[in-house]
Motif scaffolding. Structure first.
Motif, PDB file in Angstrom:
ATOM      1  N   VAL A  88       0.835  -1.203   0.000  1.00  0.00           N
ATOM      2  CA  VAL A  88       0.000   0.000   0.000  1.00  0.00           C
ATOM      3  C   VAL A  88       0.871   1.253   0.000  1.00  0.00           C
ATOM      4  O   VAL A  88       0.623   2.206  -0.756  1.00  0.00           O
ATOM      5  N   LEU A  89       1.916   1.264   0.837  1.00  0.00           N
ATOM      6  CA  LEU A  89       2.806   2.425   0.902  1.00  0.00           C
ATOM      7  C   LEU A  89       3.568   2.631  -0.404  1.00  0.00           C
ATOM      8  O   LEU A  89       3.758   3.772  -0.845  1.00  0.00           O
ATOM      9  N   ALA A  90       4.012   1.562  -1.031  1.00  0.00           N
ATOM     10  CA  ALA A  90       4.746   1.681  -2.300  1.00  0.00           C
ATOM     11  C   ALA A  90       3.844   2.248  -3.393  1.00  0.00           C
ATOM     12  O   ALA A  90       4.251   3.143  -4.143  1.00  0.00           O
ATOM     13  N   VAL A  91       2.626   1.744  -3.483  1.00  0.00           N
ATOM     14  CA  VAL A  91       1.687   2.250  -4.488  1.00  0.00           C
ATOM     15  C   VAL A  91       1.356   3.715  -4.202  1.00  0.00           C
ATOM     16  O   VAL A  91       1.343   4.560  -5.114  1.00  0.00           O
ATOM     17  N   ALA A  92       1.122   4.042  -2.933  1.00  0.00           N
ATOM     18  CA  ALA A  92       0.814   5.428  -2.567  1.00  0.00           C
ATOM     19  C   ALA A  92       1.982   6.352  -2.886  1.00  0.00           C
ATOM     20  O   ALA A  92       1.779   7.463  -3.395  1.00  0.00           O
ATOM     21  N   ALA A  93       3.207   5.918  -2.614  1.00  0.00           N
ATOM     22  CA  ALA A  93       4.377   6.752  -2.895  1.00  0.00           C
ATOM     23  C   ALA A  93       4.525   7.020  -4.388  1.00  0.00           C
ATOM     24  O   ALA A  93       4.813   8.152  -4.799  1.00  0.00           O
ATOM     25  N   VAL A  94       4.318   5.999  -5.202  1.00  0.00           N
ATOM     26  CA  VAL A  94       4.416   6.187  -6.651  1.00  0.00           C
ATOM     27  C   VAL A  94       3.310   7.127  -7.146  1.00  0.00           C
ATOM     28  O   VAL A  94       3.563   8.011  -7.981  1.00  0.00           O
ATOM     29  N   LEU A  95       2.111   6.963  -6.637  1.00  0.00           N
ATOM     30  CA  LEU A  95       1.010   7.843  -7.043  1.00  0.00           C
ATOM     31  C   LEU A  95       1.269   9.288  -6.639  1.00  0.00           C
ATOM     32  O   LEU A  95       1.033  10.216  -7.424  1.00  0.00           O
TER      33      LEU A  95
ATOM     34  N   ALA B 162      10.668   2.119 -10.692  1.00  0.00           N
ATOM     35  CA  ALA B 162      11.677   1.056 -10.580  1.00  0.00           C
ATOM     36  C   ALA B 162      11.980   0.737  -9.119  1.00  0.00           C
ATOM     37  O   ALA B 162      12.070  -0.438  -8.739  1.00  0.00           O
ATOM     38  N   VAL B 163      12.121   1.776  -8.310  1.00  0.00           N
ATOM     39  CA  VAL B 163      12.375   1.554  -6.875  1.00  0.00           C
ATOM     40  C   VAL B 163      11.172   0.850  -6.238  1.00  0.00           C
ATOM     41  O   VAL B 163      11.333  -0.080  -5.435  1.00  0.00           O
ATOM     42  N   ALA B 164       9.973   1.260  -6.613  1.00  0.00           N
ATOM     43  CA  ALA B 164       8.772   0.634  -6.067  1.00  0.00           C
ATOM     44  C   ALA B 164       8.697  -0.839  -6.446  1.00  0.00           C
ATOM     45  O   ALA B 164       8.329  -1.685  -5.618  1.00  0.00           O
ATOM     46  N   VAL B 165       9.057  -1.158  -7.682  1.00  0.00           N
ATOM     47  CA  VAL B 165       9.046  -2.567  -8.115  1.00  0.00           C
ATOM     48  C   VAL B 165      10.041  -3.377  -7.286  1.00  0.00           C
ATOM     49  O   VAL B 165       9.725  -4.479  -6.818  1.00  0.00           O
ATOM     50  N   LEU B 166      11.235  -2.847  -7.087  1.00  0.00           N
ATOM     51  CA  LEU B 166      12.238  -3.548  -6.270  1.00  0.00           C
ATOM     52  C   LEU B 166      11.752  -3.744  -4.842  1.00  0.00           C
ATOM     53  O   LEU B 166      11.908  -4.823  -4.252  1.00  0.00           O
ATOM     54  N   VAL B 167      11.165  -2.702  -4.276  1.00  0.00           N
ATOM     55  CA  VAL B 167      10.648  -2.784  -2.902  1.00  0.00           C
ATOM     56  C   VAL B 167       9.536  -3.823  -2.819  1.00  0.00           C
ATOM     57  O   VAL B 167       9.499  -4.646  -1.893  1.00  0.00           O
ATOM     58  N   VAL B 168       8.633  -3.810  -3.786  1.00  0.00           N
ATOM     59  CA  VAL B 168       7.515  -4.766  -3.779  1.00  0.00           C
ATOM     60  C   VAL B 168       8.017  -6.194  -3.937  1.00  0.00           C
ATOM     61  O   VAL B 168       7.562  -7.107  -3.226  1.00  0.00           O
ATOM     62  N   VAL B 169       8.975  -6.402  -4.823  1.00  0.00           N
ATOM     63  CA  VAL B 169       9.507  -7.761  -4.999  1.00  0.00           C
ATOM     64  C   VAL B 169      10.173  -8.244  -3.717  1.00  0.00           C
ATOM     65  O   VAL B 169       9.939  -9.370  -3.271  1.00  0.00           O
TER      66      VAL B 169
END
Length: 167
Positions: free
Chosen positions: A33-40, A57-64
């Motif tokens: 939720v935080l990663a998606v919110a940060a990207v938005l 790219a950072v969000a994808v790495l964090v999510v993975v």
């Protein structure tokens, strides 16, 4: 999530098979939720495509790392007690396992904290005669019932009642 019967010996059957409680996925869900919110937020605050791509790219790495990896570990780790042994298995591609014969287990205890009580889970502590001494299985759903079933099987084994294993 049944334990594969092809991995059981003749006359062996599953007493309890479980995995970690889904509460272990609360942290990864929050990270998602935080990663998606940060990207938005970054995409609406800045007009830069480069910043958006870097944030994505950072969000994808964090999510993975913090979401997908814990989800895979959770879904591929099982704890199984049969009428003869305890089996811990984990791994999707590379598998890892630990087996303790029931006759080597000296005790099965449980611990339930305040948060565990809210979620209906706890820690199952399997003590054995090995040098490692004990295995702690954290966040086991309905841990008291599991402890009771395993203790009953240990009692049956120690009393010489082998009616369930084909003897």
């Amino acid at each position: 999530m049944p334990f594969p019967t092809k991995l059981l010996n003749e006359g062996e059957h599953v007493v309890v098979s479980t995995r970690t409680h889904a509460k272990a996925l609360v942290g990864p869900a929050l990270v998602l939720v935080l990663a998606v919110a940060a990207v938005l937020v970054l995409s609406t605050v800045t007009d830069s495509t480069v910043v958006g791509l870097v944030a994505g790219a950072v969000a994808v790495l964090v999510v993975v790392w913090f979401v997908v990896r814990p989800l895979v570990v959770w879904s591929t780790t099982t704890y199984t007690f049969t009428n003869r042994r305890f089996i811990k298995r984990s791994g999707l591609v590379a598998k890892e396992g630990r087996t303790i014969p029931l006759n080597r287990i000296s005790g099965v205890d449980f611990e339930i904290g305040v948060v565990d009580r809210l979620f209906g889970c706890g820690t199952l502590v399997v003590s054995d005669a090995s040098t490692e001494g004990r295995v702690e299985l954290h966040d086991i759903p309905d841990v008291e019932r599991v402890q009771l079933q395993v203790s009953d099987e240990l009692h049956r084994l120690s009393s010489g009642d082998h009616r369930d294993d084909g003897a």
